[in-house]
Design a protein around this motif. Structure first.
Motif, PDB file in Angstrom:
ATOM      1  N   SER A 176     -11.416  11.324  10.101  1.00 34.33           N
ATOM      2  CA  SER A 176     -10.021  11.780  10.201  1.00 34.33           C
ATOM      3  C   SER A 176      -9.015  10.686   9.858  1.00 34.33           C
ATOM      4  CB  SER A 176      -9.760  12.312  11.614  1.00 34.33           C
ATOM      5  OG  SER A 176     -10.126  11.363  12.610  1.00 34.33           O
ATOM      6  N   ILE A 177      -9.481   9.596   9.228  1.00 34.79           N
ATOM      7  CA  ILE A 177      -8.569   8.531   8.806  1.00 34.79           C
ATOM      8  C   ILE A 177      -7.542   9.099   7.828  1.00 34.79           C
ATOM      9  CG2 ILE A 177      -8.366   6.263   7.714  1.00 34.79           C
ATOM     10  CD1 ILE A 177      -9.880   6.128  10.294  1.00 34.79           C
ATOM     11  N   GLN A 178      -6.289   8.756   8.034  1.00 35.98           N
ATOM     12  CA  GLN A 178      -5.204   9.262   7.199  1.00 35.98           C
ATOM     13  C   GLN A 178      -4.882   8.272   6.069  1.00 35.98           C
ATOM     14  OE1 GLN A 178      -3.549  12.582   8.515  1.00 35.98           O
ATOM     15  NE2 GLN A 178      -5.723  12.277   8.924  1.00 35.98           N
ATOM     16  N   TYR A 179      -4.114   8.744   5.100  1.00 40.12           N
ATOM     17  CA  TYR A 179      -3.622   7.868   4.024  1.00 40.12           C
ATOM     18  C   TYR A 179      -2.309   7.220   4.463  1.00 40.12           C
ATOM     19  CZ  TYR A 179      -7.018  10.284   1.079  1.00 40.12           C
ATOM     20  OH  TYR A 179      -8.183  10.790   0.550  1.00 40.12           O
ATOM     21  N   PRO A 180      -2.040   5.992   4.032  1.00 38.27           N
ATOM     22  CA  PRO A 180      -2.771   5.144   3.083  1.00 38.27           C
ATOM     23  C   PRO A 180      -3.887   4.302   3.713  1.00 38.27           C
ATOM     24  CG  PRO A 180      -0.719   4.088   3.653  1.00 38.27           C
ATOM     25  CD  PRO A 180      -0.716   5.416   4.375  1.00 38.27           C
ATOM     26  N   ALA A 181      -4.138   4.446   5.023  1.00 37.05           N
ATOM     27  CA  ALA A 181      -5.187   3.649   5.668  1.00 37.05           C
ATOM     28  C   ALA A 181      -6.556   3.901   5.051  1.00 37.05           C
ATOM     29  CB  ALA A 181      -5.228   3.956   7.164  1.00 37.05           C
ATOM     30  N   LYS A 182      -6.743   5.060   4.446  1.00 40.37           N
ATOM     31  CA  LYS A 182      -8.038   5.423   3.887  1.00 40.37           C
ATOM     32  C   LYS A 182      -8.379   4.626   2.632  1.00 40.37           C
ATOM     33  CE  LYS A 182     -10.777   9.618   3.724  1.00 40.37           C
ATOM     34  NZ  LYS A 182     -10.762  11.059   4.052  1.00 40.37           N
ATOM     35  N   TYR A 183      -7.378   4.003   2.014  1.00 42.84           N
ATOM     36  CA  TYR A 183      -7.635   3.226   0.804  1.00 42.84           C
ATOM     37  C   TYR A 183      -8.380   1.935   1.150  1.00 42.84           C
ATOM     38  CZ  TYR A 183      -4.009   6.282  -1.149  1.00 42.84           C
ATOM     39  OH  TYR A 183      -3.264   7.362  -1.537  1.00 42.84           O
TER      40      TYR A 183
END
Length: 297
Positions: A176-183
């Motif tokens: 469930s990691i959201q963007y922009p943290a997922k980059y």
């Protein structure tokens, strides 16, 4: 690079439950590190909802500000979110801020209704790069990927900016990691409480890098006061503050040998973080709990 592993694991101080302060500062022994570094010479861009720039904690801290949302209030913070985030990193109040000698670059990318403007975020990222930000804090969440946002974050990374992001509050479901943290080019941070337990709604997944204090965090509020807030939005600036202390220390005693600065910071975190849970639970805790003393001493 080499980071110290000799410092002890922080122990939660029950007395801090009753004190009006950012509990992570005492729990993680931050005051002892101020003899080595207070973040001097480090520029931290807080791209958020603006800031209460007349608050006494920030009068000497802000080096530049810009509104990217066309708000009638300009860069002034209407929601209080950006003020709280900036306070955790660079408040001049020693009970609130981790790195009291950094300079803040404030970019307003969240409008006055609390909505993140992606185009504004992209513009603000390039503005932060142009103005020599060492760290960019993004305590924002987007459910979908945006090519222009990914490209801007990658450009910041290539320019030597460390982009620290809130992992999100979309848990407890996995992945469930959201963007922009997922980059991959960012450092993704989830929130833990005083007992080093994940916040109940913490976003988790394979992209998570580490966890940090993000529950009942005391910081600056509108217009001149203080309040507590929680979430990965508060955990990310704790990490940004620690990295600011580390980078200022690096100027005096260089240890990072990797070409890419973010990779060097990530390596240091990996070498020093305190393991939480089982090794196979990396998607829940990333590399573990940030350990400022091991990173900086």
């Amino acid at each position: 690079m080499i980071c110290s592993k000799s410092a002890k694991l922080p122990v939660a101080n029950a007395q801090s439950l009753f004190m009006r302060e950012n509990w992570g500062i005492q729990t993680f022994g931050i005051p002892a590190l101020w003899n080595l570094s207070k973040g001097e010479g480090i520029n931290v861009a807080v791209l958020d909802s603006g800031i209460a720039f007349n608050h006494p904690d920030f009068v000497q801290a802000i080096s530049m500000m810009k509104d990217f949302t066309n708000s009638k209030a300009g860069v002034y913070d209407i929601t209080g979110h950006g003020t709280h985030v900036a306070g955790i990193i660079g408040s001049r109040n020693p009970k609130v801020g981790l790195a009291s000698e950094i300079k803040l670059l404030i970019g307003k990318i969240i409008n006055d209704e609390g909505t993140v403007d992606i185009d504004a975020t992209v513009d603000a990222l390039y503005w932060a790069i142009e103005n020599k930000a060492n760290i960019i804090n993004l305590s924002i969440e987007a459910k979908k990927d945006y090519l222009q946002l990914k490209q801007a974050v990658e450009e910041a990374n290539k320019a030597g900016c460390i982009v620290v992001c809130a992992a999100g509050n979309a848990g407890p479901k996995q992945d469930s990691i959201q963007y922009p943290a997922k980059y991959k080019s960012t450092i993704a941070v989830a929130a833990i409480d005083r007992n080093f337990k994940l916040r109940v709604d913490a976003s988790t997944g394979p992209e998570l890098d580490l966890v940090a204090p993000g529950v009942d965090i005391y910081s600056a509020d509108l217009p001149y006061g203080y309040t507590t807030r929680g979430g990965s939005s508060m955990a990310a600036p704790f990490v940004s503050g620690v990295i600011a202390l580390m980078l200022a220390r690096e100027k005096k005693n260089p240890r990072i040998t990797t070409i890419n600065l973010t990779d060097g910071i990530r390596e240091c975190i990996s070498n020093t973080a305190f393991q939480l849970g089982n090794p196979e639970e990396k998607s829940l805790y990333g590399m573990g709990l940030i350990h400022p003393q091991r990173m900086i001493v």
